[in-house]
Scaffold this motif. Structure first.
Motif, PDB file in Angstrom:
ATOM      1  N   ARG A  45      60.883  21.445  40.086  1.00  0.00           N
ATOM      2  CA  ARG A  45      59.494  21.030  39.887  1.00  0.00           C
ATOM      3  C   ARG A  45      58.834  21.817  38.770  1.00  0.00           C
ATOM      4  O   ARG A  45      57.964  21.310  38.086  1.00  0.00           O
ATOM      5  CB  ARG A  45      58.703  21.243  41.186  1.00  0.00           C
ATOM      6  N   ASN A  46      59.230  23.059  38.611  1.00  0.00           N
ATOM      7  CA  ASN A  46      58.636  23.887  37.555  1.00  0.00           C
ATOM      8  C   ASN A  46      59.686  24.860  37.016  1.00  0.00           C
ATOM      9  O   ASN A  46      59.827  25.966  37.526  1.00  0.00           O
ATOM     10  CB  ASN A  46      57.423  24.639  38.095  1.00  0.00           C
ATOM     11  N   PRO A  47      60.414  24.430  36.003  1.00  0.00           N
ATOM     12  CA  PRO A  47      61.537  25.219  35.486  1.00  0.00           C
ATOM     13  C   PRO A  47      61.124  26.612  35.031  1.00  0.00           C
ATOM     14  O   PRO A  47      61.887  27.565  35.204  1.00  0.00           O
ATOM     15  CB  PRO A  47      62.015  24.388  34.290  1.00  0.00           C
ATOM     16  N   GLU A  48      59.917  26.737  34.452  1.00  0.00           N
ATOM     17  CA  GLU A  48      59.507  28.045  33.926  1.00  0.00           C
ATOM     18  C   GLU A  48      59.373  29.054  35.062  1.00  0.00           C
ATOM     19  O   GLU A  48      59.950  30.137  35.022  1.00  0.00           O
ATOM     20  CB  GLU A  48      58.173  27.917  33.171  1.00  0.00           C
ATOM     21  N   ILE A  49      58.602  28.684  36.075  1.00  0.00           N
ATOM     22  CA  ILE A  49      58.447  29.569  37.227  1.00  0.00           C
ATOM     23  C   ILE A  49      59.798  29.828  37.875  1.00  0.00           C
ATOM     24  O   ILE A  49      60.114  30.952  38.271  1.00  0.00           O
ATOM     25  CB  ILE A  49      57.465  28.960  38.244  1.00  0.00           C
ATOM     26  N   MET A  50      60.601  28.774  37.946  1.00  0.00           N
ATOM     27  CA  MET A  50      61.929  28.906  38.561  1.00  0.00           C
ATOM     28  C   MET A  50      62.737  30.000  37.885  1.00  0.00           C
ATOM     29  O   MET A  50      63.473  30.724  38.547  1.00  0.00           O
ATOM     30  CB  MET A  50      62.635  27.551  38.438  1.00  0.00           C
ATOM     31  N   LYS A  51      62.578  30.088  36.568  1.00  0.00           N
ATOM     32  CA  LYS A  51      63.361  31.079  35.840  1.00  0.00           C
ATOM     33  C   LYS A  51      63.000  32.502  36.275  1.00  0.00           C
ATOM     34  O   LYS A  51      63.867  33.337  36.505  1.00  0.00           O
ATOM     35  CB  LYS A  51      63.139  30.906  34.332  1.00  0.00           C
ATOM     36  N   TYR A  52      61.693  32.754  36.405  1.00  0.00           N
ATOM     37  CA  TYR A  52      61.269  34.077  36.852  1.00  0.00           C
ATOM     38  C   TYR A  52      61.874  34.416  38.205  1.00  0.00           C
ATOM     39  O   TYR A  52      62.263  35.558  38.470  1.00  0.00           O
ATOM     40  CB  TYR A  52      59.745  34.139  36.932  1.00  0.00           C
ATOM     41  N   LEU A  53      61.945  33.419  39.076  1.00  0.00           N
ATOM     42  CA  LEU A  53      62.443  33.653  40.431  1.00  0.00           C
ATOM     43  C   LEU A  53      63.951  33.886  40.462  1.00  0.00           C
ATOM     44  O   LEU A  53      64.430  34.840  41.084  1.00  0.00           O
ATOM     45  CB  LEU A  53      62.077  32.474  41.330  1.00  0.00           C
ATOM     46  N   THR A  54      64.674  33.029  39.739  1.00  0.00           N
ATOM     47  CA  THR A  54      66.124  33.209  39.728  1.00  0.00           C
ATOM     48  C   THR A  54      66.504  34.521  39.034  1.00  0.00           C
ATOM     49  O   THR A  54      67.501  35.147  39.383  1.00  0.00           O
ATOM     50  CB  THR A  54      66.839  32.041  39.023  1.00  0.00           C
ATOM     51  N   ASP A  55      65.678  34.944  38.090  1.00  0.00           N
ATOM     52  CA  ASP A  55      65.952  36.220  37.431  1.00  0.00           C
ATOM     53  C   ASP A  55      65.895  37.373  38.429  1.00  0.00           C
ATOM     54  O   ASP A  55      66.757  38.259  38.428  1.00  0.00           O
ATOM     55  CB  ASP A  55      64.951  36.465  36.293  1.00  0.00           C
ATOM     56  N   ILE A  56      64.873  37.366  39.263  1.00  0.00           N
ATOM     57  CA  ILE A  56      64.769  38.415  40.284  1.00  0.00           C
ATOM     58  C   ILE A  56      65.999  38.382  41.182  1.00  0.00           C
ATOM     59  O   ILE A  56      66.593  39.416  41.505  1.00  0.00           O
ATOM     60  CB  ILE A  56      63.496  38.213  41.130  1.00  0.00           C
ATOM     61  N   CYS A  57      66.370  37.171  41.541  1.00  0.00           N
ATOM     62  CA  CYS A  57      67.537  36.975  42.380  1.00  0.00           C
ATOM     63  C   CYS A  57      68.779  37.587  41.734  1.00  0.00           C
ATOM     64  O   CYS A  57      69.592  38.221  42.395  1.00  0.00           O
ATOM     65  CB  CYS A  57      67.728  35.474  42.565  1.00  0.00           C
ATOM     66  N   LYS A  58      68.885  37.367  40.437  1.00  0.00           N
ATOM     67  CA  LYS A  58      70.061  37.867  39.720  1.00  0.00           C
ATOM     68  C   LYS A  58      70.084  39.390  39.677  1.00  0.00           C
ATOM     69  O   LYS A  58      71.155  39.999  39.776  1.00  0.00           O
ATOM     70  CB  LYS A  58      70.081  37.287  38.301  1.00  0.00           C
ATOM     71  N   VAL A  59      68.900  39.984  39.522  1.00  0.00           N
ATOM     72  CA  VAL A  59      68.840  41.437  39.519  1.00  0.00           C
ATOM     73  C   VAL A  59      69.363  41.975  40.851  1.00  0.00           C
ATOM     74  O   VAL A  59      70.160  42.924  40.897  1.00  0.00           O
ATOM     75  CB  VAL A  59      67.396  41.929  39.290  1.00  0.00           C
ATOM     76  N   TRP A  60      68.935  41.353  41.906  1.00  0.00           N
ATOM     77  CA  TRP A  60      69.417  41.744  43.229  1.00  0.00           C
ATOM     78  C   TRP A  60      70.935  41.623  43.304  1.00  0.00           C
ATOM     79  O   TRP A  60      71.646  42.541  43.722  1.00  0.00           O
ATOM     80  CB  TRP A  60      68.730  40.883  44.291  1.00  0.00           C
ATOM     81  N   GLU A  61      71.419  40.459  42.856  1.00  0.00           N
ATOM     82  CA  GLU A  61      72.846  40.178  42.925  1.00  0.00           C
ATOM     83  C   GLU A  61      73.658  41.204  42.134  1.00  0.00           C
ATOM     84  O   GLU A  61      74.644  41.762  42.643  1.00  0.00           O
ATOM     85  CB  GLU A  61      73.096  38.769  42.371  1.00  0.00           C
ATOM     86  N   VAL A  62      73.190  41.464  40.912  1.00  0.00           N
ATOM     87  CA  VAL A  62      73.913  42.412  40.065  1.00  0.00           C
ATOM     88  C   VAL A  62      73.983  43.785  40.714  1.00  0.00           C
ATOM     89  O   VAL A  62      75.027  44.449  40.699  1.00  0.00           O
ATOM     90  CB  VAL A  62      73.234  42.505  38.681  1.00  0.00           C
ATOM     91  N   ASN A  63      72.868  44.184  41.315  1.00  0.00           N
ATOM     92  CA  ASN A  63      72.853  45.494  41.950  1.00  0.00           C
ATOM     93  C   ASN A  63      73.769  45.551  43.170  1.00  0.00           C
ATOM     94  O   ASN A  63      74.372  46.588  43.451  1.00  0.00           O
ATOM     95  CB  ASN A  63      71.422  45.875  42.329  1.00  0.00           C
ATOM     96  N   LEU A  64      73.867  44.458  43.876  1.00  0.00           N
ATOM     97  CA  LEU A  64      74.798  44.410  45.004  1.00  0.00           C
ATOM     98  C   LEU A  64      76.237  44.538  44.504  1.00  0.00           C
ATOM     99  O   LEU A  64      77.042  45.297  45.067  1.00  0.00           O
ATOM    100  CB  LEU A  64      74.632  43.093  45.781  1.00  0.00           C
TER     101      LEU A  64
END
Lengths: 204, 204
Positions: free
Chosen positions: B119-138
């Motif tokens: 629905r909103n790719p721009e906002i989605m990007k910010y969210l998936t980025d946070i997710c990725k930071v978490w993932e990378v740290n795991l």
DNA sequence: AAAATAACCGACCGCCTGGTCGGTTTAACG
DNA sequence: CGTTAAACCGACCAGGCGGTCGGTTATTTT
């Protein structure tokens, strides 16, 4: 008699398109006009067949979502010998639909649960009920797996069922923003890992 | 100088209340007036500090959501010896907040990802980025766990990280419509089960 | 063919939405 | 003090929302 057929056909068309748009854009973010526009129908037609947007949505949940969850996630596990294996195959199939960006109804369910949580208790009830049916059927399959020697006897079936559903809901959330194919592979791999810890130890 | 302080204070107040309401009612289902009403502020104040509803939300994601995810889900795992154990404790803590119906920010993240998906790719990007930071740290933590002998060497760290995040997102979706305390217990129990399959086999 | 009714149309209503803007209050500063 | 600018107010706008309703068309029934 033919009238009844037409009625059913139109209602079904509306429900299908409605589900598609509610799924893609969200319930609150999809207007009735949106749905009607892509159907070339008018407000009059809608309110002739349905009382309100909410009642319309509930009819979709009961007629489409519930049936699909049942046929795609519950039935394929019901008859099988080895429940862990059946569950794995079943979830992999569901993720295949997801990989090609089609609606997989487990995700539809999770999506709507997130959207209505704390906002519409009535609709929420219909959704959690479907969830519970799934859970109960998983528990049943796992218990049968214990007596049949496919599942370690002292595991907590309720816990395992909840964990399976959780991981599935979660991977679908993650899949939307990443490499779907790889994530499906990762998921099934780790699910298998997890299931190994639930299998009876093979005495060599 | 004092002006700047007031500015920051007001903006922060708006962001806190905004997050609270967006979390509880959803972004699309929460109006700016809703937020302003519970702050006793006016439209003028809002548009003096923020350009639009969207920009406002993004500032919340970056300033509040990201920081909290970092401090609650990433930092507590970073320094620890045994990553599997650290992750377990960390997620259990997060579920404790969830059990008492407070915002746990992992769920906030998952919730918003579901709402904005497609629905909103721009906002989605910010969210998936946070997710990725978490993932990378795991992944980093898991890899270190391998060299330190806490994690089986041949496991796929990326897959495990994805599976952990998935199951956590999912259990939070499930928790909303059930016995929270029991689900937390179930979840941690099965997570431990899963982690056992990732630990090096202890040679007695 | 006429009557009856199911199916559908689309203008309209009141309400709410995100956003604008000219004006007022507040507080720092010379 | 008075000046100046930041902070805030709230009436207003255009557009979209769910829902209503008097009317028209299509299809059976008699």
């Amino acid at each position: 008699m033919d009238k009844n057929l037409k009625r059913m056909a139109t209602m079904h068309r509306m429900q299908m398109t409605g589900l598609e748009l509610f799924y893609r854009q969200g319930y609150y973010n999809t207007s009735i006009d949106d749905i009607l526009k892509s159907l070339d129908l008018s407000k009059g037609a809608f309110y002739y067949h349905f009382q309100s947007k909410e009642e319309f949505f509930i009819s979709i949940v009961q007629n489409l979502v519930f049936r699909k969850v049942y046929s795609m996630l519950i039935e394929p596990v019901e008859g099988k010998n080895n429940p862990l294996h059946a569950i794995e195959v079943c979830l992999d199939d569901a993720l295949e639909t997801a990989e090609h960006n089609h609606m997989d109804f487990g995700f539809v369910l999770a999506n709507f649960m997130n959207e209505f949580n704390g906002r519409n208790p009535e609709i929420m009830k219909y959704l959690t009920d479907i969830c519970k049916v799934w859970e109960v059927n998983l528990v049943t399959a796992l218990q049968r797996g214990k007596t049949d020697g496919f599942v370690e006897r002292h595991i907590d079936s309720e816990g395992v069922a909840a964990y399976i559903i959780s991981s599935y809901f979660g991977i679908r959330t993650l899949m939307v923003g990443g490499n779907r194919k790889m994530m499906r592979y990762h998921y099934i791999q780790q699910l298998r890992n997890y299931f190994r810890s639930l299998s009876p130890v093979v005495i060599a």
